[in-house]
Design an enzyme around this catalytic site. Structure first.
Site, mmCIF file in Angstrom:
data_model
loop_
_atom_site.group_PDB
_atom_site.id
_atom_site.type_symbol
_atom_site.label_atom_id
_atom_site.label_comp_id
_atom_site.label_asym_id
_atom_site.label_seq_id
_atom_site.Cartn_x
_atom_site.Cartn_y
_atom_site.Cartn_z
ATOM 1 N N PRO A 1 0.807 -1.215 0.000
ATOM 2 C CA PRO A 1 0.000 0.000 0.000
ATOM 3 C C PRO A 1 0.844 1.272 0.000
ATOM 4 O O PRO A 1 2.004 1.268 0.392
ATOM 5 C CB PRO A 1 -0.761 -0.105 1.314
ATOM 6 C CG PRO A 1 0.189 -0.784 2.234
ATOM 7 C CD PRO A 1 0.935 -1.766 1.346
ATOM 8 N N ARG B 1 -7.458 -8.320 -4.364
ATOM 9 C CA ARG B 1 -7.439 -9.125 -3.142
ATOM 10 C C ARG B 1 -8.866 -9.348 -2.643
ATOM 11 O O ARG B 1 -9.751 -8.525 -2.838
ATOM 12 C CB ARG B 1 -6.618 -8.437 -2.064
ATOM 13 C CG ARG B 1 -5.134 -8.362 -2.401
ATOM 14 C CD ARG B 1 -4.379 -7.648 -1.290
ATOM 15 N NE ARG B 1 -2.977 -7.505 -1.597
ATOM 16 C CZ ARG B 1 -2.450 -6.456 -2.220
ATOM 17 N NH1 ARG B 1 -3.212 -5.463 -2.613
ATOM 18 N NH2 ARG B 1 -1.154 -6.401 -2.452
ATOM 19 N N ARG C 1 4.804 2.415 0.692
ATOM 20 C CA ARG C 1 5.224 3.820 0.699
ATOM 21 C C ARG C 1 4.440 4.510 1.803
ATOM 22 O O ARG C 1 3.231 4.325 1.913
ATOM 23 C CB ARG C 1 4.894 4.532 -0.612
ATOM 24 C CG ARG C 1 5.304 3.822 -1.862
ATOM 25 C CD ARG C 1 6.781 4.019 -2.162
ATOM 26 N NE ARG C 1 7.104 3.398 -3.426
ATOM 27 C CZ ARG C 1 7.348 2.108 -3.583
ATOM 28 N NH1 ARG C 1 7.288 1.284 -2.558
ATOM 29 N NH2 ARG C 1 7.634 1.600 -4.762
ATOM 30 N N PRO D 1 3.459 -6.682 -0.510
ATOM 31 C CA PRO D 1 4.889 -6.856 -0.751
ATOM 32 C C PRO D 1 5.674 -5.693 -0.134
ATOM 33 O O PRO D 1 5.287 -4.536 -0.260
ATOM 34 C CB PRO D 1 5.000 -6.866 -2.278
ATOM 35 C CG PRO D 1 3.773 -6.189 -2.775
ATOM 36 C CD PRO D 1 2.711 -6.417 -1.740
#
Length: 128
Positions: free
Chosen positions: A2, A72, A41, A36
């Site tokens: 995210p 997702r 950020r 991941p």
């Protein structure tokens, strides 16, 4: 992903430890196993001009938006969002206890086609 974008009222400058808050948010995002590491950020936007509630200058706000990639399962995103919000509010609790504060959080899913990115950080992390 995210991308965490935190907006906050400028009258919180002396109360927020933004680097420590961001470290906890990133650690929580990683711990969910949903995102991941190379895509995370986190940034803050100090809002110089704002009006909260009735306009009392002692009122404060912090709003966090998490922009995540699409695809997702909603239950997976909800579980991750619950963990992020728990960490967010826990990190802000001391300030919340002494200031008038509005805390908000929203997780939004980016458009699956109209979201562009280029990132070589994933490669760097994979080589470790």
């Amino acid at each position: 992903m995210p991308h965490f974008i935190m907006e906050y009222s400028a009258n919180l400058d002396d109360d927020l430890d933004i680097p420590a808050l961001f470290e906890q948010l990133n650690n929580t995002a990683i711990a969910t196993g949903v995102f991941p590491i190379g895509g995370i950020r986190t940034r803050a936007v100090r809002c110089e001009h704002y009006r909260i509630g009735e306009g009392d200058p002692e009122n404060t706000f912090v709003h966090l938006t998490a922009k995540v990639g699409s695809g997702r399962d909603p239950e997976v995103l909800k579980a991750a969002a619950d963990k992020v919000f728990a960490t967010f509010t826990e990190c802000l609790q001391l300030v919340f206890d002494k200031r008038y504060m509005s805390i908000g959080f929203e997780m939004t899913e980016l458009h699956p086609v109209l979201n562009y990115k280029q990132n070589n950080i994933h490669q760097k992390l994979a080589s470790r």
